[in-house]
Design a protein around this motif. Sequence first.
Motif, PDB file in Angstrom:
ATOM      1  N   GLU A 154     -10.357   0.994  -0.332  1.00  0.00           N
ATOM      2  CA  GLU A 154     -10.517   1.589   0.997  1.00  0.00           C
ATOM      3  C   GLU A 154     -11.944   2.132   1.166  1.00  0.00           C
ATOM      4  O   GLU A 154     -12.536   2.017   2.231  1.00  0.00           O
ATOM      5  CB  GLU A 154      -9.498   2.710   1.203  1.00  0.00           C
ATOM      6  CG  GLU A 154      -8.078   2.214   1.349  1.00  0.00           C
ATOM      7  CD  GLU A 154      -7.085   3.364   1.505  1.00  0.00           C
ATOM      8  OE1 GLU A 154      -7.535   4.531   1.463  1.00  0.00           O
ATOM      9  OE2 GLU A 154      -5.878   3.099   1.683  1.00  0.00           O
TER      10      GLU A 154
ATOM     11  N   GLU B 247      -6.376   0.993  -5.093  1.00  0.00           N
ATOM     12  CA  GLU B 247      -6.117   0.982  -3.651  1.00  0.00           C
ATOM     13  C   GLU B 247      -7.089   1.908  -2.921  1.00  0.00           C
ATOM     14  O   GLU B 247      -7.678   1.538  -1.897  1.00  0.00           O
ATOM     15  CB  GLU B 247      -4.671   1.416  -3.409  1.00  0.00           C
ATOM     16  CG  GLU B 247      -4.217   1.388  -1.964  1.00  0.00           C
ATOM     17  CD  GLU B 247      -2.784   1.881  -1.809  1.00  0.00           C
ATOM     18  OE1 GLU B 247      -2.480   2.474  -0.756  1.00  0.00           O
ATOM     19  OE2 GLU B 247      -1.978   1.690  -2.746  1.00  0.00           O
ATOM     20  N   LYS B 248      -7.278   3.109  -3.454  1.00  0.00           N
ATOM     21  CA  LYS B 248      -8.186   4.070  -2.826  1.00  0.00           C
ATOM     22  C   LYS B 248      -9.634   3.604  -2.921  1.00  0.00           C
ATOM     23  O   LYS B 248     -10.427   3.793  -1.996  1.00  0.00           O
ATOM     24  CB  LYS B 248      -8.021   5.440  -3.484  1.00  0.00           C
ATOM     25  CG  LYS B 248      -6.669   6.085  -3.205  1.00  0.00           C
ATOM     26  CD  LYS B 248      -6.503   7.386  -3.974  1.00  0.00           C
ATOM     27  CE  LYS B 248      -5.142   8.011  -3.715  1.00  0.00           C
ATOM     28  NZ  LYS B 248      -4.938   9.265  -4.497  1.00  0.00           N
TER      29      LYS B 248
ATOM     30  N   LYS C 241       0.843  -1.197   0.000  1.00  0.00           N
ATOM     31  CA  LYS C 241       0.000   0.000   0.000  1.00  0.00           C
ATOM     32  C   LYS C 241       0.880   1.249   0.000  1.00  0.00           C
ATOM     33  O   LYS C 241       1.839   1.340   0.762  1.00  0.00           O
ATOM     34  CB  LYS C 241      -0.908   0.026   1.232  1.00  0.00           C
ATOM     35  CG  LYS C 241      -1.732  -1.243   1.443  1.00  0.00           C
ATOM     36  CD  LYS C 241      -2.714  -1.490   0.313  1.00  0.00           C
ATOM     37  CE  LYS C 241      -3.559  -2.738   0.591  1.00  0.00           C
ATOM     38  NZ  LYS C 241      -4.444  -3.065  -0.552  1.00  0.00           N
TER      39      LYS C 241
ATOM     40  N   GLN D  71       4.236  11.864  -0.009  1.00  0.00           N
ATOM     41  CA  GLN D  71       4.447  13.221   0.486  1.00  0.00           C
ATOM     42  C   GLN D  71       4.590  14.221  -0.658  1.00  0.00           C
ATOM     43  O   GLN D  71       4.354  15.411  -0.478  1.00  0.00           O
ATOM     44  CB  GLN D  71       5.709  13.266   1.370  1.00  0.00           C
ATOM     45  CG  GLN D  71       5.586  12.461   2.642  1.00  0.00           C
ATOM     46  CD  GLN D  71       6.855  12.533   3.481  1.00  0.00           C
ATOM     47  OE1 GLN D  71       7.853  13.133   3.081  1.00  0.00           O
ATOM     48  NE2 GLN D  71       6.832  11.916   4.658  1.00  0.00           N
TER      49      GLN D  71
ATOM     50  N   ALA E  74      -0.699   4.703  -0.889  1.00  0.00           N
ATOM     51  CA  ALA E  74      -1.488   5.943  -0.934  1.00  0.00           C
ATOM     52  C   ALA E  74      -1.185   6.861   0.245  1.00  0.00           C
ATOM     53  O   ALA E  74      -1.095   8.084   0.088  1.00  0.00           O
ATOM     54  CB  ALA E  74      -2.976   5.610  -0.984  1.00  0.00           C
ATOM     55  N   GLU E  75      -1.037   6.294   1.445  1.00  0.00           N
ATOM     56  CA  GLU E  75      -0.835   7.112   2.638  1.00  0.00           C
ATOM     57  C   GLU E  75       0.612   7.564   2.806  1.00  0.00           C
ATOM     58  O   GLU E  75       0.904   8.400   3.672  1.00  0.00           O
ATOM     59  CB  GLU E  75      -1.287   6.339   3.873  1.00  0.00           C
ATOM     60  CG  GLU E  75      -2.794   6.062   3.901  1.00  0.00           C
ATOM     61  CD  GLU E  75      -3.229   5.351   5.169  1.00  0.00           C
ATOM     62  OE1 GLU E  75      -2.349   5.079   6.015  1.00  0.00           O
ATOM     63  OE2 GLU E  75      -4.422   5.082   5.308  1.00  0.00           O
ATOM     64  N   GLN E  76       1.534   7.014   2.011  1.00  0.00           N
ATOM     65  CA  GLN E  76       2.950   7.349   2.165  1.00  0.00           C
ATOM     66  C   GLN E  76       3.401   8.485   1.260  1.00  0.00           C
ATOM     67  O   GLN E  76       4.513   8.984   1.398  1.00  0.00           O
ATOM     68  CB  GLN E  76       3.827   6.120   1.884  1.00  0.00           C
ATOM     69  CG  GLN E  76       3.609   4.968   2.851  1.00  0.00           C
ATOM     70  CD  GLN E  76       4.701   3.922   2.730  1.00  0.00           C
ATOM     71  OE1 GLN E  76       5.887   4.232   2.759  1.00  0.00           O
ATOM     72  NE2 GLN E  76       4.285   2.666   2.578  1.00  0.00           N
TER      73      GLN E  76
END
Length: 461
Positions: free
Chosen positions: A458, A454-455, A414, A420, A416-418
């Motif tokens: 979620e 991926e999104k 995953k 920056q 998406a949250e990484q």
Amino acid sequence: MNKGLFDGFDSVSTKQWKQKIQFDLNGADFNDTLIWNSNEDIAVKPFYNADDLKKHTPSTSNISTWKIGQTIFVAHTEKSNLKAVDAIKRGAEHIHFIIPSEENISIEHLIKNIDTDSISIHLELQFLSVNFIKSIHTLPGKKNISIAVDIIGNLVKTGNWFNNLTDDFSKFETSFQSSNSININTSLYQNAGANMVQQLAYALAHANEYLNHLKLNPESSASIQTIFTVSIGSNYFFEIAKLRALRLLWSTLASEYNINTDCYINAVPTKRNKTLYDYNTNMLRTTTECMSAILGGANNVCNLPYDAIYHKDNEFGERIARNQLLILKHESAFDKVKNAADGAYYIESLIEQLAEKALELFKDIERNGGFLNQLKSGTIQRKIKENATKEQEQFNSGERILLGTNKHSNPNDKMAEQLQIYPFVKINKRKTLIVPIIEKRIAEQIEQTRLKNEKQNEIDN
């Protein structure tokens, strides 16, 4: 080694080797089975010997020991200085500052507490200011500082001059009188998808535009320093040969102008094959790319952090990148043997072929009006796009493999949250004089699809 050690062995000709291999193939065709063609249209054979060489290419024995580089983007003078001083304490021997603007920048403060007698400094300016450049040369007691202002590189990247052609070249000529150096950043061509023949030819044509515009003084021409910034890909032996071919080609061109035939090469791993998913494989890629740069004779090697495409500058990623070079230099003996590639039949053959093909392309560019004219007509951009499209098709079909991305990918990875920073091509619509050449990673399309899925997963869950 005792003289005559191999006297008891008969020499084996190319024909005999080929006959033996053909016999072992049990009827399979030698050419179809064992020869593959690169995107540079070079046929790579299963073996090479002295028969493959027209001549031995010049050694790079005059190249000093390569330096471990650290690239620093200067957003804040004092913070960048502290980062540079810390990097030097941790093993860096060369600092490459990228300076986006002259506002609130003090070079004196930027290089404070740096011993420029032992540490070389490269200032890459992303703006054009004669007064700023002159102020650098008036710094007392500072040497080993090179200044890079590539006005053609800016045109290629942005599609526009800093001001206009006449003004840019006028200021370039004035700054050249202070620095006596020419800087050619060729990394964009590689990162946009140009093959190695194109990279070499465009580097030569790019440099030739400067030489054509400069009013060279015979008394100082011998001391002109030419600096190439080059991106290194993962085709290990080809990349070694590419750097060697660049030196050979530059020597050929420079001799026609009666200027210094040696050049200085800053090498950095390419961004084109770096991946968002399974990002640790980027460390493996950059390691072999740095090895190619070293064996190819680069003067400085600035490694690319494994997370550079999706993370902001961070101490961990930069430390790992620097440690890769420290291991190569101090634990893998890459500073003990110079010119390790000299005399290798395969590499020597690649050098010859790359140099010959690049020289022919360079001549074709000059016959058709030169590099700037071909940029204006869009020819350079079209040729790079053609090869980039070919590489993309090879990747999409699985012929070109990036482990962890289009082969042996981890579906549970995953990202998406990484993120920056935005890791894909950004399109900003604006009016330009020429079509700019845009860097694009080969894995972008498949990564965007994975991020979207991926999104969506979620949301569904």
